[in-house]
Design a protein around this motif. Structure first.
Motif, mmCIF file in Angstrom:
data_model
loop_
_atom_site.group_PDB
_atom_site.id
_atom_site.type_symbol
_atom_site.label_atom_id
_atom_site.label_comp_id
_atom_site.label_asym_id
_atom_site.label_seq_id
_atom_site.Cartn_x
_atom_site.Cartn_y
_atom_site.Cartn_z
ATOM 1 N N THR A 1 0.853 -1.202 0.000
ATOM 2 C CA THR A 1 0.000 0.000 0.000
ATOM 3 C C THR A 1 0.881 1.241 0.000
ATOM 4 O O THR A 1 2.009 1.212 0.496
ATOM 5 N N LYS B 1 -8.418 2.705 -4.267
ATOM 6 C CA LYS B 1 -8.415 1.563 -3.340
ATOM 7 C C LYS B 1 -8.046 0.268 -4.062
ATOM 8 O O LYS B 1 -7.287 -0.552 -3.543
ATOM 9 N N ASN C 1 -4.474 -0.425 -4.337
ATOM 10 C CA ASN C 1 -3.762 -0.466 -3.036
ATOM 11 C C ASN C 1 -3.218 0.896 -2.608
ATOM 12 O O ASN C 1 -2.210 0.976 -1.911
#
Length: 268
Positions: free
Chosen positions: A152, A178, A181
């Motif tokens: 992320t 999202k 990531n």
């Protein structure tokens, strides 16, 4: 035809499938074309740039936020396709005096599948709609597999300048972030209310200190000097120009978006 319901809960009953369509959303115009409905489209916005030739073969009825009601009336549409975010409630209510207005509401990928299914029923092109849903689902599954091991990263996604505006919560761009990531530092409705909050770039470090700053090609086309200006306040962040259509256009464009995201990750 059966009674149908759009994505904000309005019900419609048509004696037959609508033949004359006006689309007020660029990504939905592209989808209608990809569903094989080019002949039925009679009016589009000046921002409906895909496929390009439609601008010369269809009537331009204004933009997404400002439409020419008289031009629309003269086209005698059977249905107008709008979107909750792109088109204002005032415009939609005025257009309802002309003909039925179908409103989509897209935040998630599931909403996209629903819209395509709805159009398949509405315009009697269920087979084409299913093909597109299958194609997008395949690309989506493949992309989720591709993203499995990716770390992320904290990001900010700019959409506008003067004032500086970013993608916040509850919008399709944030959902796309999202999926990639990315942790959107402005995905916080308490601190940054609204879908596209105005921000002060001098405060970016304390607001979340992003690792990557995305500058979109639309609705505002960011330039090198913008990257330099914003970069002065993000210190270690990497500034990346991205194709805004890939992050914000829902519909058939999604099948191209997942390939674009893969290449983007390889660059990052």
């Amino acid at each position: 035809m059966p009674i149908l319901k759009d994505q904000i809960g309005n019900t419609f009953e048509f004696a037959q499938s609508p033949k004359r369509i006006i689309s007020l959303v660029p990504s939905q115009t592209e989808l209608l074309y990809d569903l094989g409905l080019e002949e039925r489209i009679v009016g589009i916005t000046k921002f409906c740039v895909h496929p390009y030739h439609l601008k010369s073969t269809k009537k331009i009825v204004g933009g997404t936020k400002k439409v020419h009601f008289e031009k629309i009336r003269l086209l005698q549409p059977d249905i107008i396709i709008a979107n909750k975010e792109e088109n204002t409630l005032e415009i939609v209510e005025e257009l309802r005096k002309i003909c039925p207005v179908w409103v989509t509401n897209i935040i998630t990928i599931e909403d996209v599948f629903q819209m395509i299914t709805d159009f398949g029923q509405l315009f009697n092109c269920r087979t084409e709609a299913q093909k597109w849903n299958d194609k997008i689902q395949y690309s989506y599954n493949d992309f989720k597999h591709f993203m499995k091991e990716k770390p992320t990263q904290k990001v900010a996604y700019f959409i506008w300048k003067n004032p500086h505006m970013v993608a916040g919560s509850n919008n399709f761009i944030n959902e796309m972030l999202k999926l990639n990531n990315f942790i959107n530092i402005y995905d916080n409705t308490e601190k940054f209310p609204g879908r596209y909050p105005e921000i002060i770039i001098q405060k970016m470090k304390i607001q979340g200190d992003p690792e990557i700053v995305f500058l979109s090609s639309e609705p505002y086309p960011f330039k090198e000097e913008d990257a330099f200006e914003i970069g002065r306040f993000t210190h270690h962040a990497k500034t990346v120009f991205v194709d805004g259509e890939m992050f914000s256009w829902y519909g058939s464009r999604l099948s191209k978006a997942f390939e674009y995201f893969k290449k983007m990750h390889e660059r990052l």
